[in-house]
Design an enzyme around this catalytic site. Structure first.
Site, PDB file in Angstrom:
ATOM      1  N   HIS A 121       7.179  39.573  24.744  1.00 55.72           N
ATOM      2  CA  HIS A 121       7.761  40.117  25.751  1.00 55.72           C
ATOM      3  C   HIS A 121       9.649  39.927  25.838  1.00 55.72           C
ATOM      4  O   HIS A 121       9.403  40.864  26.441  1.00 55.72           O
ATOM      5  CB  HIS A 121       6.767  40.619  26.992  1.00 55.72           C
ATOM      6  CG  HIS A 121       5.279  40.474  26.610  1.00 55.72           C
ATOM      7  ND1 HIS A 121       5.174  41.675  26.176  1.00 55.72           N
ATOM      8  CD2 HIS A 121       4.367  39.563  26.821  1.00 55.72           C
ATOM      9  CE1 HIS A 121       3.593  41.510  26.058  1.00 55.72           C
ATOM     10  NE2 HIS A 121       3.333  40.373  26.576  1.00 55.72           N
ATOM     11  N   HIS A 143      13.748  34.068  33.301  1.00 56.83           N
ATOM     12  CA  HIS A 143      13.633  35.504  31.509  1.00 56.83           C
ATOM     13  C   HIS A 143      14.792  36.981  31.838  1.00 56.83           C
ATOM     14  O   HIS A 143      14.849  36.998  32.778  1.00 56.83           O
ATOM     15  CB  HIS A 143      12.697  36.175  31.325  1.00 56.83           C
ATOM     16  CG  HIS A 143      11.306  37.051  32.973  1.00 56.83           C
ATOM     17  ND1 HIS A 143      11.173  36.322  34.269  1.00 56.83           N
ATOM     18  CD2 HIS A 143      11.773  37.926  33.021  1.00 56.83           C
ATOM     19  CE1 HIS A 143      10.825  37.436  34.772  1.00 56.83           C
ATOM     20  NE2 HIS A 143      10.500  38.224  34.120  1.00 56.83           N
ATOM     21  N   HIS A 169      15.315  41.232  31.251  1.00 56.76           N
ATOM     22  CA  HIS A 169      14.589  42.332  31.058  1.00 56.76           C
ATOM     23  C   HIS A 169      15.983  43.266  29.653  1.00 56.76           C
ATOM     24  O   HIS A 169      17.202  43.184  30.429  1.00 56.76           O
ATOM     25  CB  HIS A 169      14.521  42.827  31.630  1.00 56.76           C
ATOM     26  CG  HIS A 169      12.918  42.577  32.666  1.00 56.76           C
ATOM     27  ND1 HIS A 169      11.539  42.681  31.883  1.00 56.76           N
ATOM     28  CD2 HIS A 169      12.779  41.279  33.581  1.00 56.76           C
ATOM     29  CE1 HIS A 169      11.079  42.061  32.615  1.00 56.76           C
ATOM     30  NE2 HIS A 169      11.843  40.762  33.508  1.00 56.76           N
ATOM     31  N   GLU A 226      15.422  46.441  35.523  1.00 56.05           N
ATOM     32  CA  GLU A 226      14.391  46.670  36.028  1.00 56.05           C
ATOM     33  C   GLU A 226      14.393  47.483  36.976  1.00 56.05           C
ATOM     34  O   GLU A 226      14.378  48.883  37.731  1.00 56.05           O
ATOM     35  CB  GLU A 226      12.995  46.082  36.628  1.00 56.05           C
ATOM     36  CG  GLU A 226      12.756  45.562  34.715  1.00 56.05           C
ATOM     37  CD  GLU A 226      11.873  44.525  34.768  1.00 56.05           C
ATOM     38  OE1 GLU A 226      11.469  43.331  35.363  1.00 56.05           O
ATOM     39  OE2 GLU A 226      10.663  45.551  33.902  1.00 56.05           O
ATOM     40  N   HIS A 280      15.279  37.553  36.209  1.00 62.03           N
ATOM     41  CA  HIS A 280      14.343  36.772  37.131  1.00 62.03           C
ATOM     42  C   HIS A 280      14.401  35.492  36.781  1.00 62.03           C
ATOM     43  O   HIS A 280      14.465  34.808  35.950  1.00 62.03           O
ATOM     44  CB  HIS A 280      14.004  38.065  36.455  1.00 62.03           C
ATOM     45  CG  HIS A 280      13.153  39.201  37.135  1.00 62.03           C
ATOM     46  ND1 HIS A 280      12.694  40.301  36.672  1.00 62.03           N
ATOM     47  CD2 HIS A 280      14.066  40.356  37.653  1.00 62.03           C
ATOM     48  CE1 HIS A 280      12.811  41.163  36.914  1.00 62.03           C
ATOM     49  NE2 HIS A 280      13.624  41.468  37.202  1.00 62.03           N
ATOM     50  N   THR A 338       6.802  42.390  37.521  1.00 65.17           N
ATOM     51  CA  THR A 338       6.726  43.957  36.427  1.00 65.17           C
ATOM     52  C   THR A 338       6.634  43.969  35.076  1.00 65.17           C
ATOM     53  O   THR A 338       6.869  44.746  35.007  1.00 65.17           O
ATOM     54  CB  THR A 338       8.214  43.881  36.810  1.00 65.17           C
ATOM     55  OG1 THR A 338       8.824  42.822  35.701  1.00 65.17           O
ATOM     56  CG2 THR A 338       8.837  43.648  38.311  1.00 65.17           C
TER      57      THR A 338
END
Ligand SMILES: *[C@@H]1O[C@H](CO)[C@@H](O)[C@H](O)[C@H]1NC(C)=O
Ligand SMILES: *[C@@H]1O[C@H](CO)[C@@H](O)[C@H](O)[C@H]1NC(C)=O
Length: 374
Positions: free
Chosen positions: A90, A115, A117, A129, A142, A224
């Site tokens: 992911h 990590h 996004h 996000e 994050h 999330t």
């Protein structure tokens, strides 16, 4: 859309396996049959009333003077033991050592992992996000912590209402490469496939954060990603961090969401769309009028704009002062109006007009009145 097409056969196989074995579905993606609109079907918390991310409408945030600066603890004491980097299908995850933590929150929080996004490489496409006034950033970092004062570990804390604290950093593209981010991006090629991990040199984690840790937004939200537990005290910094376009491209193109032996699915658009705020309030650590995320470009534009404005005003004032000084009375003012002064003789008006014209600055340079400025 590639992602949906390519992963569909895989999903069908998985679906059959889960239905025949009766196991709960734990597999999820961002789009497709187990995409974000379906998460709540398999992970009930994802349909809750306090989900993350959210869009921050800055005018609706509430200033809370009790929100002091946040203090990363031990972020820079990375030691010599290598970090690891892994692809969990992911995102890319960096587990963090237990001596790193956060100060400035109601409890002591211990770092767990960080990590990212991101989007899909298309120009102007989103990737973050959280959004600010409907605006996405290119990516988002994050840093996840658990409440180590109240709970024994992450697994227990993540199910508790006051269990986690996550730092959100909005990432934008700028001219220069961000050296701190190379500590992660340099090694993505070694973990292209889901399930892979690699050892990387330890580095200063604080160097990934913006410099101003005193200006942030705070709200109660959730993970999330599934299982979307509503256990996160969110801190979203208003200062963004810049990485170069090349760095963003690396993040958006190198990794696969698929395992090594499977059909390749590029890991892209791994961000959740903003969730309803419902009855939550977003607090800000600084007064409302200054709540805005400014990029370096915007700041430059504002400074230049302000300078031009000042120069313009100075020119106008100088002109007015000069005009006033060079005339004997305010009678002359009509002549600086844009409307052309009639040159044709009009009995009765002659005298006044002549006086006005005769008293202007340069003798012999009788001109039409000042043209209207644009
Ligand atoms: C977390 O703590 C609980 C309670 O002490 C324990 O049962 C569980 O095994 C721990 N989990 C991990 C992953 O350490
Ligand atoms: C988050 O929830 C807790 C518990 O309900 C509450 O005390 C706290 O004020 C909330 N924080 C924010 C930022 O809304």
């Amino acid at each position: 859309m590639d992602l949906v097409g390519l992963s569909l056969p895989l999903l069908l196989v998985f679906w059959q396996w889960t239905t025949t074995t009766g196991a709960a579905v734990t597999y999820w993606t961002y789009t497709g049959s187990v995409g974000q609109s379906k998460w709540a079907d398999y992970f009930p918390d994802c349909g809750g009333k306090a989900q993350s991310p959210v869009d921050v409408a800055t005018v609706q945030t509430q200033y809370d003077p009790s929100l002091g600066p946040l203090t990363p603890l031990g972020y820079s004491q990375h030691g010599n033991k290598p970090f690891s980097l892994y692809n969990n299908g992911h995102t890319v995850v960096v587990p963090l050592p237990g001596w790193m933590g956060l100060g400035g929150l109601p409890w002591q929080f211990t770092a767990v992992q960080m990590h990212l996004h991101w989007g899909n490489g298309a120009l102007e496409a989103g990737g973050s996000e959280h959004t600010i006034n409907g605006q996405s950033s290119a990516a988002e970092l994050h840093v996840v912590h658990y409440n180590s004062e109240l709970y024994p570990n992450m697994s227990v804390a993540m199910t508790q209402q006051d269990g986690l604290a996550v730092l959100g950093v909005l990432i934008e593209t700028g001219e220069e490469a961000n050296q701190a981010f190379w500590n992660i991006l340099n090694y993505l090629g070694r973990i292209r496939h889901a399930g892979q991990s690699v050892s990387i040199p330890a580095f200063d984690v604080q160097s990934l954060l913006p410099s101003d840790l005193g200006r942030y937004l705070r709200y109660n939200g959730s993970l999330t990603t599934p299982p979307c537990f509503q256990s996160v005290l969110w801190t979203l910094f208003t200062e963004t961090v810049k990485i170069s376009h090349t760095q963003l491209m690396k993040l958006e193109t190198v990794l696969y969401a698929s395992k090594e032996d499977a059909d390749r699915v590029v890991m892209q658009d791994n961000y959740r769309t903003p969730q309803p705020l419902n009855d939550r309030t977003i607090l800000s650590s600084f007064p409302l009028e200054s709540v805005k995320v400014y990029t370096a470009g915007e700041i430059t534009a504002i400074v230049i704009g302000a300078l031009c404005g000042c120069v313009g005003v100075a020119v106008i004032i100088r002109f007015i002062v000069k005009t006033i000084r060079s005339t004997s009375s305010w009678d002359v003012l009509p002549s600086i109006r844009p409307a052309p002064v009639p040159r044709t003789k009009e009995p009765g008006k002659d005298l006044k007009q002549d006086v006005a014209l005769n008293t202007t600055t340069e003798p012999g340079k009788k001109e039409d009145p000042v043209p209207p400025s644009v």
